[in-house]
Design an enzyme around this catalytic site. Structure first.
Site, PDB file in Angstrom:
ATOM      1  CG  ASN A 103     -12.885  -0.951  -6.145  1.00 37.29           C
ATOM      2  OD1 ASN A 103     -13.192  -1.420  -6.959  1.00 37.29           O
ATOM      3  ND2 ASN A 103     -13.674   0.247  -5.851  1.00 37.29           N
TER       4      ASN A 103
ATOM      5  CG  ASP B 247     -10.925   0.203   6.319  1.00 37.54           C
ATOM      6  OD1 ASP B 247     -11.850  -0.364   6.189  1.00 37.54           O
ATOM      7  OD2 ASP B 247      -9.781  -0.287   6.047  1.00 37.54           O
TER       8      ASP B 247
ATOM      9  CB  CYS C 270     -11.350   2.974  -0.730  1.00 35.70           C
ATOM     10  SG  CYS C 270     -12.000   1.419  -1.281  1.00 35.70           S
TER      11      CYS C 270
ATOM     12  CB  CYS D 242     -15.931  -0.793   2.176  1.00 37.57           C
ATOM     13  SG  CYS D 242     -15.830  -2.603   2.761  1.00 37.57           S
ATOM     14  NE  ARG D 243     -12.542   3.055   3.065  1.00 42.10           N
ATOM     15  CZ  ARG D 243     -10.988   3.068   3.576  1.00 42.10           C
ATOM     16  NH1 ARG D 243     -10.836   4.096   4.173  1.00 42.10           N
ATOM     17  NH2 ARG D 243     -10.146   2.250   3.241  1.00 42.10           N
ATOM     18  CB  SER D 244     -13.734   3.744  -3.588  1.00 44.82           C
ATOM     19  OG  SER D 244     -13.472   2.227  -3.908  1.00 44.82           O
TER      20      SER D 244
HETATM   21  P1  4NP Z   1     -12.283  -0.311   1.598  1.00 45.20           P
HETATM   22  O1  4NP Z   1     -12.485  -1.487   2.734  1.00 45.20           O
HETATM   23  O2  4NP Z   1     -11.077   0.111   1.242  1.00 45.20           O
HETATM   24  O3  4NP Z   1     -13.144   0.776   1.826  1.00 45.20           O
HETATM   25  O4  4NP Z   1     -12.794  -1.073   0.500  1.00 45.20           O
HETATM   26  C1  4NP Z   1     -11.505  -2.177   3.009  1.00 45.20           C
HETATM   27  C2  4NP Z   1     -11.799  -3.547   2.377  1.00 45.20           C
HETATM   28  C3  4NP Z   1     -10.944  -4.662   2.432  1.00 45.20           C
HETATM   29  C4  4NP Z   1      -9.734  -4.399   3.371  1.00 45.20           C
HETATM   30  C5  4NP Z   1      -9.646  -3.224   3.944  1.00 45.20           C
HETATM   31  C6  4NP Z   1     -10.366  -2.231   3.767  1.00 45.20           C
HETATM   32  N1  4NP Z   1      -8.750  -5.560   3.591  1.00 45.20           N
HETATM   33  O5  4NP Z   1      -8.032  -5.288   4.527  1.00 45.20           O
HETATM   34  O6  4NP Z   1      -8.947  -6.643   3.039  1.00 45.20           O
END
Ligand code: 4NP
Length: 162
Positions: free
Chosen positions: A12, A124, A9, A14-16
């Site tokens: 790294n 996201d 993602c 939340c989603r992945s």
């Molecule tokens: P992820 O979520 O890609 O599912 O881990 C996010 C975590 C952090 C950010 C964006 C999405 N960020 O902008 O810091």
């Protein structure tokens, strides 16, 4: 022989990492111990951090343990050490394909969910509320079985005949 899958993602956190925990649980349930799963972000802002507390809470509420995760950034050298790289959304997919060697197998995670439409993404959840994390969990659970079937076939061990 092993089959190696990396879930990717943006951050790294939340989603992945949620998908990693769910997929590992699904593979364990099928006895597919030769499948190696990890995860990474295309961005590096959160490297070394644990999973977002909302992501870990959504997992815990469903009986999964997300406490051991530490965020990492995807490195192009990893393509040589993975059989399948699964992006959570189309932006991650584009970022990965820009740096992927021609023989890399890079796809959207939800392409393994038979009920998901073409091009479906795991959205996201970072800037939204807790319900977004429940949605992510449902989406990754819906795709995990299809990924397990794919890995089992690649290993010559179709599910249900072990
Ligand atoms: P992820 O979520 O890609 O599912 O881990 C996010 C975590 C952090 C950010 C964006 C999405 N960020 O902008 O810091």
């Amino acid at each position: 022989m092993a089959f190696r899958i990396c879930l990717v993602c943006l951050g790294n956190i939340c989603r992945s990492p949620m998908a990693e925990v769910v997929l590992r649980s699904t593979l364990d349930r099928h006895g597919l111990t030769e499948v190696v799963v990890d995860s990474a972000g295309t961005g590096g802002w959160h490297v070394g951090e644990p999973m977002d507390t909302r992501a870990a809470a959504a997992l815990a509420a469903a009986g999964y343990d997300g406490s051991r995760h530490r965020a990492r950034q995807f490195d192009s050298g990893w393509f040589a050490e993975r059989d399948l790289v699964l992006a959570m959304d189309r932006e991650n997919l584009r970022a990965l394909r820009r740096i992927a060697p021609p023989d890399a197998d890079v796809r959207l995670l939800r392409s393994f969910d038979p009920d998901a439409p073409e091009g479906a993404e795991v959205p996201d959840p970072y800037y939204g509320g807790e319900e977004g994390f429940a949605t992510v969990l449902a989406m990754v659970e819906a795709a995990a079985e299809g990924v397990a079937v794919h890995a089992a076939r690649a290993l010559g061990r179709p599910l249900g005949r072990r």
